[in-house]
Every structure is written in C-alpha cells, then in structure tokens.
Motif scaffolding. Structure first.
Motif, PDB file in Angstrom:
ATOM      1  N   GLU A  40       0.849  -1.188   0.000  1.00 35.29           N
ATOM      2  CA  GLU A  40       0.000   0.000   0.000  1.00 35.29           C
ATOM      3  C   GLU A  40       0.888   1.243   0.000  1.00 35.29           C
ATOM      4  N   THR A  41       0.641   2.132  -0.930  1.00 35.27           N
ATOM      5  CA  THR A  41       1.411   3.372  -1.041  1.00 35.27           C
ATOM      6  C   THR A  41       0.470   4.543  -0.813  1.00 35.27           C
ATOM      7  N   ILE A  42       0.907   5.503  -0.014  1.00 32.38           N
ATOM      8  CA  ILE A  42       0.075   6.660   0.303  1.00 32.38           C
ATOM      9  C   ILE A  42       0.778   7.925  -0.161  1.00 32.38           C
ATOM     10  N   LEU A  43       0.090   8.693  -0.970  1.00 31.99           N
ATOM     11  CA  LEU A  43       0.571   9.989  -1.429  1.00 31.99           C
ATOM     12  C   LEU A  43      -0.331  11.041  -0.797  1.00 31.99           C
ATOM     13  N   ASP A  44       0.265  11.987  -0.107  1.00 31.42           N
ATOM     14  CA  ASP A  44      -0.511  13.038   0.554  1.00 31.42           C
ATOM     15  C   ASP A  44      -0.659  14.239  -0.366  1.00 31.42           C
ATOM     16  N   TYR A  45      -1.865  14.804  -0.399  1.00 31.24           N
ATOM     17  CA  TYR A  45      -2.133  16.048  -1.113  1.00 31.24           C
ATOM     18  C   TYR A  45      -2.524  17.105  -0.094  1.00 31.24           C
ATOM     19  N   GLY A  46      -2.070  18.298  -0.299  1.00 31.96           N
ATOM     20  CA  GLY A  46      -2.494  19.441   0.500  1.00 31.96           C
ATOM     21  C   GLY A  46      -3.171  20.448  -0.403  1.00 31.96           C
ATOM     22  N   PHE A  47      -4.342  20.905  -0.013  1.00 32.48           N
ATOM     23  CA  PHE A  47      -5.099  21.879  -0.793  1.00 32.48           C
ATOM     24  C   PHE A  47      -5.221  23.174  -0.008  1.00 32.48           C
ATOM     25  N   TYR A  48      -5.085  24.281  -0.666  1.00 29.64           N
ATOM     26  CA  TYR A  48      -5.341  25.587  -0.072  1.00 29.64           C
ATOM     27  C   TYR A  48      -6.783  25.946  -0.400  1.00 29.64           C
ATOM     28  N   LEU A  49      -7.614  26.066   0.634  1.00 30.45           N
ATOM     29  CA  LEU A  49      -9.036  26.317   0.442  1.00 30.45           C
ATOM     30  C   LEU A  49      -9.403  27.708   0.958  1.00 30.45           C
ATOM     31  N   GLN A  50     -10.448  28.251   0.381  1.00 30.35           N
ATOM     32  CA  GLN A  50     -10.942  29.551   0.828  1.00 30.35           C
ATOM     33  C   GLN A  50     -11.789  29.382   2.067  1.00 30.35           C
ATOM     34  N   ASP A  51     -11.712  30.332   2.962  1.00 27.82           N
ATOM     35  CA  ASP A  51     -12.586  30.374   4.125  1.00 27.82           C
ATOM     36  C   ASP A  51     -13.965  30.804   3.630  1.00 27.82           C
TER      37      ASP A  51
END
Length: 58
Positions: A40-51
């Motif tokens: 199992e391989t996990i790739l993390d994504y980070g998103f910049y979201l608007q308030d």
C-alpha cells in the motif's frame, strides 16, 4: 487528486468552487508512507481552500 478532493467535499471541508478556483496544492512524498515497492502506497495532497466566511466570498 480528484478523489482526495471529493473526500474533502463529502466531509464538508471543501466546496466545488474550491476545485474550480484551485490555484495551489502540494504533494508530499514521505518515505514511510510513499514506497512504490510496498503493498500500500500513500501519497498526501495538500489543498489551499478559501474560508467560506472570509471577505472574498462575502
């Protein structure tokens, strides 16, 4: 990436307009989680979201 974003929408953390106006995101490759030889391989994504209550949306 779309699957990860849809999970944020389902959890009501993000909105469709965040995806439509997505400018920045990042991928994180952590050797403990991202191993192409592992079962199992996990790739993390980070998103910049608007308030949603921020001045841009009001």
């Amino acid at each position: 990436m779309k699957t990860a974003f849809n999970a944020l929408k389902k959890a009501k953390i993000a909105q469709q307009t965040d995806w439509e106006h997505l400018t920045y995101f990042f991928e994180r490759y952590d050797d403990r989680r991202f191993d192409v030889h592992a079962k199992e391989t996990i790739l993390d994504y980070g998103f910049y979201l608007q308030d949603p209550d921020g001045p841009v949306n009001n």
